[in-house]
Design a protein around this motif. Structure first.
Motif, PDB file in Angstrom:
ATOM      1  N   LEU A 322       2.174 -25.413  10.891  1.00 32.03           N
ATOM      2  CA  LEU A 322       1.880 -27.005  10.942  1.00 32.03           C
ATOM      3  C   LEU A 322       2.834 -27.563   9.989  1.00 32.03           C
ATOM      4  O   LEU A 322       3.304 -27.182   9.087  1.00 32.03           O
ATOM      5  CB  LEU A 322       0.531 -27.040  10.118  1.00 32.03           C
ATOM      6  CG  LEU A 322      -0.733 -26.898  11.062  1.00 32.03           C
ATOM      7  CD1 LEU A 322      -1.981 -27.462  10.463  1.00 32.03           C
ATOM      8  CD2 LEU A 322      -0.730 -27.993  12.279  1.00 32.03           C
ATOM      9  N   TRP A 328       0.715 -38.288   5.469  1.00 31.41           N
ATOM     10  CA  TRP A 328      -0.508 -37.754   6.155  1.00 31.41           C
ATOM     11  C   TRP A 328      -1.738 -38.036   5.466  1.00 31.41           C
ATOM     12  O   TRP A 328      -1.877 -37.640   4.233  1.00 31.41           O
ATOM     13  CB  TRP A 328      -0.380 -36.153   6.518  1.00 31.41           C
ATOM     14  CG  TRP A 328      -1.498 -35.731   7.494  1.00 31.41           C
ATOM     15  CD1 TRP A 328      -2.572 -35.103   7.222  1.00 31.41           C
ATOM     16  CD2 TRP A 328      -1.628 -36.018   8.899  1.00 31.41           C
ATOM     17  NE1 TRP A 328      -3.302 -34.804   8.370  1.00 31.41           N
ATOM     18  CE2 TRP A 328      -2.637 -35.288   9.339  1.00 31.41           C
ATOM     19  CE3 TRP A 328      -0.806 -36.556   9.802  1.00 31.41           C
ATOM     20  CZ2 TRP A 328      -3.276 -35.289  10.546  1.00 31.41           C
ATOM     21  CZ3 TRP A 328      -1.363 -36.644  11.252  1.00 31.41           C
ATOM     22  CH2 TRP A 328      -2.407 -36.186  11.446  1.00 31.41           C
ATOM     23  N   ALA A 531      -7.765 -30.701   9.939  1.00 26.80           N
ATOM     24  CA  ALA A 531      -6.696 -29.623  10.270  1.00 26.80           C
ATOM     25  C   ALA A 531      -6.414 -29.654  11.979  1.00 26.80           C
ATOM     26  O   ALA A 531      -5.361 -29.608  12.398  1.00 26.80           O
ATOM     27  CB  ALA A 531      -6.992 -28.042   9.625  1.00 26.80           C
ATOM     28  N   CYS A 533      -7.182 -32.061  13.840  1.00 33.39           N
ATOM     29  CA  CYS A 533      -6.472 -33.425  14.201  1.00 33.39           C
ATOM     30  C   CYS A 533      -4.863 -33.299  14.094  1.00 33.39           C
ATOM     31  O   CYS A 533      -3.935 -33.630  14.767  1.00 33.39           O
ATOM     32  CB  CYS A 533      -6.829 -34.619  13.426  1.00 33.39           C
ATOM     33  SG  CYS A 533      -8.536 -35.160  13.867  1.00 33.39           S
ATOM     34  N   HIS A 534      -4.482 -32.644  12.979  1.00 31.21           N
ATOM     35  CA  HIS A 534      -3.152 -32.223  12.618  1.00 31.21           C
ATOM     36  C   HIS A 534      -2.552 -31.389  13.723  1.00 31.21           C
ATOM     37  O   HIS A 534      -1.329 -31.676  14.168  1.00 31.21           O
ATOM     38  CB  HIS A 534      -2.986 -31.517  11.416  1.00 31.21           C
ATOM     39  CG  HIS A 534      -1.604 -31.590  10.631  1.00 31.21           C
ATOM     40  ND1 HIS A 534      -1.352 -31.071   9.459  1.00 31.21           N
ATOM     41  CD2 HIS A 534      -0.598 -32.120  11.146  1.00 31.21           C
ATOM     42  CE1 HIS A 534       0.181 -31.163   9.071  1.00 31.21           C
ATOM     43  NE2 HIS A 534       0.566 -31.838  10.154  1.00 31.21           N
ATOM     44  N   THR A 537      -1.940 -33.216  16.971  1.00 31.89           N
ATOM     45  CA  THR A 537      -1.043 -34.353  16.961  1.00 31.89           C
ATOM     46  C   THR A 537       0.544 -33.644  16.966  1.00 31.89           C
ATOM     47  O   THR A 537       1.263 -34.077  17.655  1.00 31.89           O
ATOM     48  CB  THR A 537      -1.168 -35.186  15.439  1.00 31.89           C
ATOM     49  OG1 THR A 537      -2.351 -35.888  15.456  1.00 31.89           O
ATOM     50  CG2 THR A 537       0.076 -36.264  15.235  1.00 31.89           C
ATOM     51  N   GLN A 538       0.582 -32.468  16.430  1.00 31.06           N
ATOM     52  CA  GLN A 538       1.858 -31.982  16.363  1.00 31.06           C
ATOM     53  C   GLN A 538       1.945 -31.233  17.959  1.00 31.06           C
ATOM     54  O   GLN A 538       3.098 -31.462  18.350  1.00 31.06           O
ATOM     55  CB  GLN A 538       1.862 -30.795  15.384  1.00 31.06           C
ATOM     56  CG  GLN A 538       3.195 -29.664  15.237  1.00 31.06           C
ATOM     57  CD  GLN A 538       3.170 -28.915  14.206  1.00 31.06           C
ATOM     58  OE1 GLN A 538       2.807 -29.219  13.000  1.00 31.06           O
ATOM     59  NE2 GLN A 538       3.961 -27.599  14.294  1.00 31.06           N
ATOM     60  N   THR A 566      -8.624 -37.868  16.785  1.00 29.39           N
ATOM     61  CA  THR A 566      -7.218 -37.703  16.703  1.00 29.39           C
ATOM     62  C   THR A 566      -6.582 -38.884  17.003  1.00 29.39           C
ATOM     63  O   THR A 566      -5.637 -39.428  16.341  1.00 29.39           O
ATOM     64  CB  THR A 566      -6.771 -36.627  17.662  1.00 29.39           C
ATOM     65  OG1 THR A 566      -7.138 -35.348  17.586  1.00 29.39           O
ATOM     66  CG2 THR A 566      -4.975 -36.511  17.170  1.00 29.39           C
ATOM     67  N   ASN A 570      -4.131 -41.425  14.390  1.00 26.66           N
ATOM     68  CA  ASN A 570      -2.730 -41.745  14.826  1.00 26.66           C
ATOM     69  C   ASN A 570      -2.606 -43.234  15.269  1.00 26.66           C
ATOM     70  O   ASN A 570      -1.689 -43.715  15.827  1.00 26.66           O
ATOM     71  CB  ASN A 570      -2.035 -40.883  15.806  1.00 26.66           C
ATOM     72  CG  ASN A 570      -2.005 -39.517  15.468  1.00 26.66           C
ATOM     73  OD1 ASN A 570      -0.920 -39.350  14.846  1.00 26.66           O
ATOM     74  ND2 ASN A 570      -2.879 -38.567  15.869  1.00 26.66           N
ATOM     75  N   SER A 751      -8.648 -24.751  11.612  1.00 22.11           N
ATOM     76  CA  SER A 751      -8.956 -26.016  12.521  1.00 22.11           C
ATOM     77  C   SER A 751     -10.190 -25.569  13.558  1.00 22.11           C
ATOM     78  O   SER A 751     -10.147 -25.785  14.564  1.00 22.11           O
ATOM     79  CB  SER A 751      -7.603 -26.432  13.196  1.00 22.11           C
ATOM     80  OG  SER A 751      -7.078 -25.438  13.931  1.00 22.11           O
TER      81      SER A 751
END
Length: 1176
Positions: A322, A328, A531, A533-534, A537-538, A566, A570, A751
């Motif tokens: 990640l 963030w 986590a 959502c992270h 997003t990536q 998510t 963002n 996650s």
């Protein structure tokens, strides 16, 4: 010496002290007091008698201690031997239960609980001479040998010197279980020794003496199930450990595990239980008819040609780490607060109505203010008896329709701000919704008492006569709270919700339905939600102010993760397409992509398929703005056809091939993998063609698309960032699979879900899996989560999914996917026969193996002939492609199967209706002969014993009756009249003379009224005319075969008897269907040719059909044998009806075509119709 010295000391103590010591011993053995408390109380009771104890010979102490150690060892060895020799009853075997029991035993072993002591009785008093030495070959030692009451003096022992060893073994092995176990079960507590204070040392030594003073103090085992003693003849009570001693009750003598009778203290409940157990047991009725299936059923032999696993052991597949984002937020609520205060006018969610127009746009400022208002109302205004109805950590149900994402989003974040746990569920429409009872079980297990909803939804719920919402079946009583603006309270200016950083506390619970229909709640923590959502997003490259078109359900799965969680992280704008709009306009999501210039769309393969059917009239649509088209059900192997077809059509309208991104997900592991565009680190997509036969054995074998039994699978991308994946075996220990082996995908990540709420047992099996390498060592220190997806790791580290664990059917050791069978059935022509493609496939257990059941909704205009033609084709297709038979194929009317919330078929409810017999199909085709291949072996005939004793013996043994024979019909009547009429033709002639006017047959029409009838005399005359026509017109001889091509009715029966009168062999043939001659007429032709029929009897209409031009296109009509019209028969009588010489003469032939297209014929002898018990 030790025993006699111990008894002398015991006898010197008062009765009250011995009773108190016995009660103390009982409390220790049952865990009511600790070891330290026991020693203190015992020392206090024995304080005044210390001088007496200190005068004991020290050698007695040593001997008694050594004896105590040997007794513990002896008892333990006996118990272990008896356990190993006793076999467990297979009728009550349950692996899950066994694991639970073993876990409980391990838990108790860690706690070092004292083992229970055994009760003894003073009711039975036989002498030592009557004690039979134990038989070492039996397993009775496990229950302990019985001690007898009465003094054993030296005189009988000298006369029975050979008895001494087993007498001492009995007294040692069964009398110290309480005291020995109570002291040895507490290794953490040091036992009192002579090195301690004098009082403790003396008390310890006295207890040892009391535990082993047996030879002169032996008494009989107790019977606590009986009443008071009839004759009160008691020996002097002795001191020992005891299980129960009531104060002031001396009538019932109870002997302890150390052989000393004391006053009984048995509770009334225990007494009642023991009285019940004392009654003779009567096994349940089902046990009388229990078969020994291991001996009866045929054992399936493994296929010697089945493919074997050949690859090396796979390695862990790690995703990219990640990335570190500078700004963030530490939690999702922090992100909501940031956007709600800094970007209040930025659009967050746009909801559409059923016409496709934007109904409402929720901004981030409105989302924040409404969520805060709802949080304040939930925490401060919902009270019951001046107490708050909700506390932090309570679970709250969210009941919102699929057409109202705005209010759902407000309710979801309002619960998070008030530190409550939202549980989204579907809106119940009726009290008998499919799966509603299981949803109620989930609500009850979560302890939910409050449900949030909207005013419109609450008005649409079923109401009771009082006007309140009814209590749905299986649901707890709920308080329904409407969250529309007028029902919320504005918080004070100084009130702010407490926003914490992400923790491991539960954030929300997402429901999941298992294969059996049970509903479980998957708990997702705040840290896992952040986590995830992270990671999304990536993986998806989300950025601020992007527009996402969401067609999925926003309450669960990918719709919730992308469009509700998510997107807020963002600051994206989500356009939600309701399901009702998709039913009216399947192109609506493409139109919104074109209108909003959306960058990302979230769909399922069915949405792509529907849009293909409706895109012909749309010319100006463009998908060039899309950079990702996320296919949420990419884990379904059959989604590749929709993806390829959609790309072929819309590639000319701006859709790029790399935009289509299938993904795999599960409720437990959330997003498992996702295909990514090249600019986000994606690799070229992969596609493999696999052999279905290899997949059924769990082996990966590449094949070619030219073959029928292949499965083409597309990849579902790479592992999610920050996750580690492996493939483990589905059954047994979680060993890593080989590289060419299909297994269950398992993921280790921060996650994912954390547990099934309230279900700790299955949580450990799913969320705490430790994959093992070949030598049994764990592959990692981190636990993995089973995703429920079956697949493998392919080239370029791509993930491939071939099915789901819940969708697998294990039949004769091979695995078949329900989705694969559904796809095969839908591919059978005509494709439009099934109403809207609604097919359910599941398995039922028959003879210890799973069998396939296929249920489909047929179109309203389908005829019975069409139905059976389609079912026959489906069976042949499944047999040829999957090499497996179908147990039952049932067709039901349209819109009658239980529906899932989004319109699909509720599989578990359909299976339940099938098992209960409440499916009510209109057409059924059962084929047990093609799939039940492990039928019981034929039993050997039992010895010639009486029928009553054979039945009773089989019932007692739990076995079924070997065979059953009816009465011999020939012995019912011995007169000449009965012997004269041996065959059916003779019986009809006799009935035409004795009862000529008796109505034998009635033919009903579709309205249920009588269309025609035939009496005995009428049937006889019509049969004579048919016989005369066969002899005169067709010139047939005795034994010639005649095909009867008639629909079921009186004409068929009359011609059947006419053939018997003429001595011909009738063969009944189903007539061809006029509208489907191409498929039905060849079957008629084949039966006529195989049976070598010399003549065909039929009606005039069918005769014309057989010689028509349409028939000539299907078969060679010139090769038909002689065809006679039964309506054009001579009105003559035959001189004499044919009478066979022997009853072994052939009566008729019965031909049938199996579902796989094989023609089979059965010969039936003349005496079979009259004597059913005779072989044919």
């Amino acid at each position: 010496m030790a025993e006699r010295g111990g008894c002398a000391i015991l006898e010197s103590l008062p009765v009250e002290i011995r009773e108190s010591l016995a009660e103390l011993e009982l409390e220790l053995s049952e865990g009511d007091i600790t070891q330290k408390g026991y020693e203190k109380k015992r020392a206090k009771l024995l304080a005044r008698y210390i001088p007496l104890i200190q005068g004991v010979d020290p050698s007695l102490q040593t001997d008694s201690k050594l004896l105590g150690t040997s007794q513990v060892t002896t008892t333990t060895n006996k118990q272990q031997r008896s356990r190993s020799t006793s076999s467990r009853d297979e009728r009550f075997r349950s692996d899950v239960h066994t694991e639970a029991v073993q876990a409980a035993l391990a838990k108790y072993k860690e706690r070092k609980m004292p083992m229970p002591s055994k009760r003894r009785s003073a009711l039975v008093q036989p002498s030592v001479e009557t004690y039979t030495p134990p038989d070492t070959s039996s397993a009775s030692e496990d229950e302990g040998s019985l001690l007898r009451q009465g003094r054993i003096t030296s005189t009988p022992l000298q006369g029975h010197s050979s008895v001494e060893p087993w007498i001492s073994r009995v007294t040692q092995g069964s009398s110290t279980s309480s005291s020995a176990s109570s002291t040895s079960s507490h290794p953490g507590v040091k036992p009192a020794t002579s090195n301690s204070c004098p009082v403790i040392a003396a008390a310890t030594m006295l207890a040892d003496l009391m535990a082993h003073a047996q030879i002169e103090c032996v008494s009989a085992p107790p019977d606590v199930t009986t009443g008071l003693l009839g004759n009160s003849h008691h020996e002097r009570p002795q001191v020992a450990s005891v299980r129960g001693v009531p104060r002031g009750f001396n009538s019932n003598i109870l002997e302890t595990a150390d052989g000393v009778p004391v006053n009984s203290r048995v509770s009334s409940k225990i007494q009642q239980l023991l009285n019940t157990l004392k009654r003779p047991k009567r096994p349940p009725l089902r046990e009388f008819f229990l078969d020994d299936f291991e001996e009866l059923l045929e054992v399936q032999q493994p296929d010697p040609n089945q493919p074997k696993v050949e690859g090396a052991e796979m390695a862990l597949l790690k995703g990219e780490p990640l990335g570190v984002v500078s700004n963030w937020p530490p939690s999702l609520l922090t992100a909501l607060h940031r956007w709600g205060t800094t970007q209040p006018k930025a659009p967050c969610l746009t909801s559409l109505d059923t016409t496709g127009k934007a109904m409402y746009t929720l901004t981030y400022g409105k989302l924040w203010s409404r969520s805060v208002k709802l949080a304040y109302t939930l925490l401060n205004k919902l009270t019951s008896k001046n107490e708050s109805l909700l506390k932090p950590g309570d679970r709250v149900a969210l009941v919102f329709p699929n057409s109202d994402p705005v209010m759902f989003m407000v309710a979801f974040y309002g619960c998070l701000l008030s530190d409550l746990i939202p549980v989204p569920i579907e809106v119940p429409l009726t009290r008998k919704d499919a799966g509603s009872q299981q949803i109620g079980f989930l609500l009850g297990s979560c302890g939910i008492s409050l449900a949030l909803t909207t005013d419109v939804c609450q008005k649409g719920l079923p109401k009771a006569q009082t006007g309140e919402v009814v209590t749905f079946k299986g649901w707890p009583r709920l308080v329904w709270f409407v969250i529309d603006g007028k029902h919320l309270m504005k918080p004070p200016k100084d009130w702010y919700p407490l926003i914490r950083d992400a923790s491991n506390d539960p954030a929300f619970i997402e429901y999941k339905t298992s294969k059996e229909g049970s509903t479980m709640g998957v708990t997702v923590s705040h840290s896992a939600m952040l986590a995830h959502c992270h990671a999304l997003t990536q993986a998806c490259g989300y950025s601020e102010a992007e527009t996402l078109i969401n067609v999925l359900d926003f309450k669960r799965d990918a719709g919730l993760w992308h469009a509700v969680l998510t997107s807020v992280m963002n600051r994206m704008n989500v356009v939600s397409i309701p399901y009702a709009l998709m039913k009216v306009n399947p192109l609506s999501w493409i139109q919104k992509v074109n209108a909003y210039k959306a960058r990302v769309a979230l769909v399922k393969s069915r949405d792509m398929h529907w849009s293909l059917l409706a895109q012909r009239d749309q010319r100006e649509l463009s998908l060039g703005s899309l950079r990702m088209l996320i296919v949420a059900d990419g884990a379904n192997p059959w989604s590749i056809s929709s993806c390829d077809a959609f790309l072929n059509v819309f590639q000319s309208r701006g859709l790029r091939p790399e935009v289509i991104c299938p993904c795999a997900s599960s409720a437990e592991a959330l997003t498992v993998s996702m295909r990514r565009p090249p600019d986000l680190g994606g690799v070229p997509p992969g596609k493999v063609v696999l052999s279905m036969n290899g997949l059924s054995f769990g082996v990966i074998r590449a094949d070619t698309e030219e073959k029928l039994s292949v499965l083409t699978v597309q990849d579902v991308g790479q592992v999610m960032p920050g996750a580690t994946m492996c493939v483990v075996k589905v059954e047994g220990a979680p060993y890593l699979c080989k590289t060419d082996e299909v297994g269950e995908l398992s993921v280790s990540s921060n996650s994912t879900g954390t547990a099934y709420y309230g279900l700790h047992g299955i949580t450990k099996n799913t969320f705490e899996t430790m994959p093992l390498i070949a030598n049994g060592d764990p592959v990692s220190n981190q636990p993995f989560i089973r995703t429920g997806l079956l697949g493998f790791i392919g080239p370029e580290r791509l993930v491939f999914v071939v099915g789901k664990v819940d969708g697998q059917m294990i039949i004769s050791g091979r695995r078949h996917s329900c989705d694969d069978v559904v796809a095969t059935a839908l591919a059978v022509e005509p494709m439009k026969f099934v109403y809207r493609g609604r097919i359910a496939v599941f398995s039922v257990n028959v003879l210890h193996d799973e069998r396939i059941v296929l249920v489909a909704e047929q179109r309203p205009d389908s005829s019975e002939e069409d139905s059976f033609q389609w079912m026959s084709r489906v069976l042949q297709a499944i047999d040829s492609i999957h090499q497996v038979g179908v147990y039952c194929l049932a067709l039901v009317p349209a819109n009658t199967l239980p529906k899932a919330p989004l319109g699909g078929i509720h599989i578990s409810e359909t299976k339940q209706h099938f098992l209960e017999g409440s499916l009510h199909p209109c057409n059924v085709l059962m084929c047990p002969h093609t799939c039940v291949t492990n039928l019981p072996k034929p039993r050997q005939k039992q010895p010639d014993v009486g029928p009553a004793s054979m039945i009773v013996g089989n019932l007692v043994a739990g076995k079924r009756i070997a065979q059953a024979c009816g009465r011999d019909v020939s012995q019912l009547e011995d007169n000449d009249q009965a012997k004269k009429f041996l065959y059916l033709a003779d019986v009809l002639q006799w009935r035409s003379q004795t009862t000529p006017d008796h109505l034998l047959l009635l033919l009903l029409n579709s309205k249920g009224t009588v269309a025609s009838s035939a009496s005995c005399l009428q049937l006889h005359k019509r049969a004579e005319r048919v016989a005369a026509g066969l002899i005169e017109k067709a010139r047939l001889n005795v034994g010639d075969h005649v095909a009867l091509v008639f629909p079921p009715g009186i004409d068929l029966i009359a011609t059947f008897f006419g053939c018997l009168y003429a001595g011909c062999i009738p063969i009944t043939v189903r007539p061809p269907h006029p509208q489907n001659l191409a498929t039905t007429l060849p079957t008629v032709k084949m039966i006529v040719e195989v049976s070598k029929s010399a003549c065909i009897l039929t009606t005039q209409a069918i005769m014309r059909l057989l010689k028509s031009k349409e028939a000539a296109a299907a078969v060679d009509i010139k090769t038909w044998p002689t065809i006679l019209d039964t309506e054009d028969m001579p009105k003559k009588k035959i001189a004499r009806a044919f009478r066979p010489i022997s009853p072994d003469t052939l009566a008729y032939l019965d031909f049938s075509v199996s579902t796989t297209g094989i023609l089979a014929g059965v010969k039936c002898l003349l005496w079979a119709p009259i004597y059913p018990s005779s072989p044919s």
